[in-house]
Design an enzyme around this catalytic site. Structure first.
Site, short mmCIF file in Angstrom:
data_model
loop_
_atom_site.label_atom_id
_atom_site.label_comp_id
_atom_site.label_asym_id
_atom_site.label_seq_id
_atom_site.Cartn_x
_atom_site.Cartn_y
_atom_site.Cartn_z
N HIS A 192 -3.80 8.48 -19.46
CA HIS A 192 -3.27 9.72 -20.08
C HIS A 192 -4.33 10.60 -20.72
O HIS A 192 -4.06 11.31 -21.69
CB HIS A 192 -2.16 9.38 -21.11
CG HIS A 192 -1.12 10.44 -21.18
ND1 HIS A 192 -0.05 10.41 -22.03
CD2 HIS A 192 -1.00 11.61 -20.49
CE1 HIS A 192 0.69 11.49 -21.88
NE2 HIS A 192 0.14 12.23 -20.94
N CYS A 195 0.76 10.62 -27.61
CA CYS A 195 -0.20 9.80 -26.85
C CYS A 195 -1.58 10.41 -26.67
O CYS A 195 -2.57 9.84 -27.12
CB CYS A 195 0.31 9.49 -25.45
SG CYS A 195 2.06 9.29 -25.29
#
Ligand code: NAG
Length: 560
Positions: A127, A66
């Site tokens: 994130h 990610c």
């Protein structure tokens, strides 16, 4: 007179800036969607983007996890250029209140659209960090990276949030034993020390004790991941802790719909990023999606994801914005094979999330619908990158690319329109952290795409997976790199004979390109030092400000 009237009527349409809606799923595999050949899932809304627009079958992320993949997506630059490529084991931003994050000196595509007067919203999983130097500087926060509105998770979703499994400690099931042994040894040694008053035993105890402190600390952190990391922000405010996963998709949808409504009311062109929390574990859905699919909670979450996309698309139609809205759908990396049926399906591709070189971790669905500009139902098999969306958005809103830095995305608009047939990427580089593991080559003539693999993941012998994640630290360096023809060998199962002329010719071209590419990367401060990655407990968000006691709150906007 009529002509003036016509011009007057046409002018706003012709000159009006397109809206941009980005759907980015988490860990969704190449084989998970109906439009990518899956015959047993139901994803009609997502499929409609491919049907009414362009589908890219060789769409690649810049990393198989990610944080780095998302950083490249937002900036159009390989993570090695921005400090977002890990130098060691930890490749993602594990603690939302660490100081690791996307440097604010990077120019995100939201900062690009901002220059054109857009209203920018980011809903869902970020994130990419929070604070940098001090509590409250919000240096890495979405609102400091070009967005005007944020609702979502600063960190990631994790199995722990489902309160059923503890993802990290479950990977070390003997933690309890290990800790117990350390403390037992300490106790016994202390006892010896007491009895013998012996200086060497004393040193030993001190040694053991010193080691046991950080081990215990790390253990406590991971055991309490939910308390520490499960929260939702609206802009800078902490509004929910811990996250209620059931109904989260519905709240994200609602936030997205409100954002579109507000932008429309303000008569502003908008950029909306819907960064879904699905398909990352823990896969909790609203009640009405439980048990609906044939594929357990993964399939249920997929159907909820499809429903969510459908709601946003419907609103775009309702406001009459469909024609001039660029809608893009993708995933940040491939399915996570190590977690089995909860991890998504990469179809025919080899490998998955966290694997360094194989396509399963980096080749993802990618569709673009933009009715006023692109034809329906086109399929593009040429290599394209998520980083290209940076260029596409910049072109669509009429803003020039930053000229003071290397942008790795390319202009794919002519390819999407069908004006050219060859990808603008002659070479593409596949990284694991800051280490290059493979490269792709699309010669300017012919139709083949080649891939040279220099390292392979260190799989469990006899299997196709690693234990929980593959670490690029333990990758196997191939003495003779493997060359694949990605046009006919999608599963990377038939390497070209290393003695053939084709191998010699193609591999030497690719190795040279790798060299040139490496030389083009300027040294940059890494965000992945242990110091930056470490959780800073004094920065720990807690609803009532008295961490660790009763850090609980429910967003008054969503009381149920
Ligand atoms: C479709 O996707 C599901 C869910 O990931 C997967 O389990 C299944 O194997 C796929 N089926 C086909 C026919 O591709």
């Amino acid at each position: 007179m009529d002509l003036y009237l016509l011009l007057f009527l046409l002018f706003p349409c012709v000159s009006s800036k397109p809206n941009v809606i980005i759907f980015i799923a988490d860990d969704l595999g190449y084989g998970d969607l109906g439009c990518y050949g899956n015959t047993s899932v139901r994803t009609p809304n997502i499929d409609s983007i491919a049907r009414e627009g362009v589908k890219m079958t060789q769409h690649l992320t810049a990393a198989s996890t990610c944080t780095p993949s998302r950083s490249a997506f937002l900036t159009g630059r390989y993570p090695v250029r921005t400090g977002m490529a890990a130098t060691g084991l930890m490749r993602v931003n594990t603690w939302p209140y660490s100081s690791c994050g996307l440097p604010s000196s990077e120019v995100t595509f939201a900062e690009q659209t901002k220059k054109a007067g857009y209203m920018n919203g980011f809903i869902g999983k970020w994130h990419l960090g929070l604070h940098k130097d001090t509590l409250g500087d919000f240096e890495h926060h979405p609102l400091n990276q070009g967005f005007d509105y944020f609702y979502g998770l600063i960190g990631t979703n994790l199995d722990d949030f489902g309160h059923e499994t503890k993802v990290i400690t479950s990977q070390r099931p003997y933690w309890y034993g290990e800790l117990f042994s350390i403390w037992a040894v300490t106790a016994v040694s202390l006892w010896c020390l007491y009895r013998a008053n012996y200086i060497r035993v004393f040193s030993f105890v001190v040694f053991v004790f010193i080691w046991s402190v950080p081990v215990t600390f790390v253990y406590i952190l991971f055991e309490n991941y939910t308390l520490l990391s499960s929260f939702i922000h609206r802009n800078y405010d902490l509004v929910e802790q811990p996250i209620r996963l059931a109904g989260l998709s519905q709240r994200l949808v609602n936030e997205g719909l409100e954002f579109i409504q507000n932008a429309t009311a303000a008569e502003k062109p908008f950029l909306l990023v819907m960064s879904w929390v699905h398909m990352h574990v823990f896969l909790r859905t609203a009640k009405e999606f439980e048990g609906r699919s044939k594929f357990g909670r993964y399939g249920d979450a997929l159907e909820e994801l499809d429903w969510s996309v459908g709601k946003i698309l419907k609103a775009v139609r309702k406001y009459g914005l469909e024609d001039n809205t660029l809608v893009y759908f993708t995933s940040d990396n491939g399915g996570h094979l190590e977690i089995g049926t909860d991890g998504g399906y990469n179809g025919i591709l080899k490998g998955g999330k966290t694997h360094g070189s194989p396509d399963g971790g980096i080749r993802v669905p990618g569709m673009i619908k933009w009715p006023s500009v692109l034809n329906e139902g086109k399929v593009i098999d040429e290599p394209t990158s998520l980083m290209d969306i940076y260029n596409l958005i910049s072109t669509a809103v009429g803003v020039e690319l930053p000229s003071d830095r290397q942008i790795d995305g390319r202009d794919i608009l002519p390819l999407l329109k069908g004006d050219v047939s060859v990808s603008p990427h002659e070479f593409m580089f596949h990284y694991c952290g800051n280490r290059l593991k493979a490269a792709r080559y699309r010669p300017r003539d012919g139709s083949k795409t080649w891939k040279l693999v220099t390292h392979e993941p260190d799989l469990i012998p006899g299997s196709k997976v690693c234990t929980f994640v593959c670490s690029c630290n333990f990758d196997v360096a191939l003495t003779t790199p493997k060359l694949y023809d990605m046009t006919s060998d999608l599963g990377e199962s038939n390497p070209i004979d290393a003695n053939s002329n084709t191998y010699k010719e193609i591999s030497s071209i690719i190795l040279q390109a790798i060299d040139n590419h490496k030389n083009s990367v300027e040294p940059v401060e890494t965000q992945f030092t242990w110091k930056k990655l470490a959780p800073k407990l004094t920065w720990q968000p807690c609803c009532n400000g008295r961490f660790p006691f009763k850090c609980l709150c429910t967003d008054p906007k969503y009381p149920e």
